[in-house]
Design a protein around this motif. Structure first.
Motif, short mmCIF file in Angstrom:
data_model
loop_
_atom_site.label_atom_id
_atom_site.label_comp_id
_atom_site.label_asym_id
_atom_site.label_seq_id
_atom_site.Cartn_x
_atom_site.Cartn_y
_atom_site.Cartn_z
N MET A 295 0.82 -1.21 0.00
CA MET A 295 0.00 0.00 0.00
C MET A 295 0.86 1.26 0.00
O MET A 295 0.49 2.27 -0.63
N ALA A 296 2.02 1.22 0.67
CA ALA A 296 2.91 2.38 0.64
C ALA A 296 3.41 2.63 -0.78
O ALA A 296 3.47 3.78 -1.25
N ARG A 297 3.73 1.56 -1.49
CA ARG A 297 4.21 1.69 -2.86
C ARG A 297 3.08 2.15 -3.79
O ARG A 297 3.29 2.95 -4.71
N VAL A 298 1.85 1.64 -3.54
CA VAL A 298 0.70 2.07 -4.34
C VAL A 298 0.50 3.58 -4.18
O VAL A 298 0.34 4.31 -5.17
N ARG A 299 0.53 4.06 -2.94
CA ARG A 299 0.33 5.50 -2.70
C ARG A 299 1.45 6.33 -3.29
O ARG A 299 1.24 7.47 -3.72
N GLU A 300 2.64 5.76 -3.34
CA GLU A 300 3.76 6.46 -3.96
C GLU A 300 3.50 6.72 -5.43
O GLU A 300 3.91 7.76 -5.98
#
Length: 363
Positions: A295-300
């Motif tokens: 999810m952190a990478r998605v938001r990035e």
């Protein structure tokens, strides 16, 4: 007593489903929660949540598309909802328009549209109709399992073939092979091409993420079968899931090229509306060890949000990681020869078939 998920009663069991809950759609005035009133028999075997299919008599067939991100201006939807159950499916929120949940309802309470072929024939026969390629499968899969019984996609394809109308199809389904008797002659005339979505080569990830879609190896076999019949095939790495499947980009493209794909494309994971919550819930249940990182990478790639709907960004994402995926894709398709554009579908062959008993033209 603990419920297995929102909207799921004790004694109900999921098998091969993507969503783990069934929260009411955003247009509902009330929200329903599953509640165990204590009358459930502890010894009663669990009941599977099965697929239900409702019938809709369509009033229209062609949908106008006004998105600058898409290369077509019209589409056809033979079905509403999709039994493949892909947890990431951006079409899930459309089920709220039917007063159904984008969660389990989307993959278990489906709508078939038999008779759409006759409606399409009338629309194509209108005096003011202007031909352009029609896209099918851009919302829900026209070759999902219920097509075997309802044959709605077959209806549509028969009408398009009779009119020599160009069509571009997107699917994960093996039932597309059934229609090679129509697709191969259309492709020989420059009227048809197919995009096959391959999101991962890992059977375990595919089973979790796309529970009722064909396995990755079977989709590669579909590419080979279509290509062998002369149907132009595009491998679609769609969606790329940052932190989960992005490392497979090059192997997927290589496998698709070896199977016979002549072109390729990719789309970044999109999580509009209810899809974001469903996807986060799925990640926590299926991949708890990497859920936060994914999810952190998605938001990035989405400007710090779960999803950025802005035109020009929603399909590709933004930021360093999105740019890296785009560069990796460009290098891989150039190396594999998948960067050549597919020839445009022909529109000059379109005609309205002569009605039975109609007077022939003198010219």
């Amino acid at each position: 007593m603990e419920n297995p998920g929102k909207g799921i009663l004790r004694g109900q069991r999921l098998r091969a489903r993507g969503a783990g809950s069934n929260t009411a759609g955003r247009y509902e005035a009330t929200t329903c929660e599953a509640f165990d009133d204590g009358w459930t028999d502890e010894d009663e075997p669990p009941r599977l949540i099965r697929t239900e299919v409702r019938i809709e008599r369509p009033r229209s067939a062609l949908n106008l598309v006004r998105s600058p991100d898409l290369p077509f201006d019209r589409s056809i939807n033979p079905y509403r909802g999709c039994e493949h159950g892909c947890i990431y499916c951006f079409a899930r929120p459309t089920h709220a328009w039917l007063n159904l949940s984008p969660g389990l309802d989307f993959e278990t309470r489906l709508v078939a549209r038999p008779g759409i072929g006759a409606v399409l024939a009338r629309e194509l026969g209108r005096k003011g109709y202007r031909v352009a390629p029609v896209a099918i499968g851009t919302n829900t899969d026209p070759y999902q399992p219920i097509e075997a019984d309802h044959r709605v996609m077959r209806e549509v394809l028969e009408v398009l073939a009779a009119h020599d109308h160009p069509v571009a199809i997107v699917t994960k389904g093996t039932l597309v092979e059934r229609d090679l008797d129509l697709l191969a002659p259309m492709a020989a005339k420059g009227l048809a091409r197919v995009g096959v979505s391959v999101t991962t080569l890992d059977p375990a990830v595919a089973r979790a993420m796309e529970p009722r879609a064909p396995a990755p190896a079977r989709r590669l076999a579909v590419i080979a079968r279509l290509a062998g019949a002369g149907v132009p095939v595009r491998a679609m790495v769609s969606p790329v899931v940052p932190g989960l499947t992005d490392h497979e980009l090059e192997p997927i493209l290589a496998a698709a090229q070896a199977a016979g794909a002549g072109a390729a494309s990719w789309i970044m994971l999109r999580l509009p509306m209810e899809v974001a919550g469903l996807f986060r819930e799925w990640l926590e249940a299926r991949f708890p060890d990497r859920a936060a990182r994914v999810m952190a990478r998605v938001r990035e790639t989405q400007g710090g949000r779960d999803y950025d709907p802005a035109w020009g960004k929603r399909m590709r994402g933004q930021g360093v990681h999105a740019e890296l995926i785009a560069r990796r894709f460009a290098v891989a398709v150039a190396r594999l020869g998948l960067d050549r554009p597919q020839p445009p579908l022909r529109c000059d062959l379109f005609h309205v078939p002569q009605a039975a008993g109609a007077q022939l033209s003198l010219f």
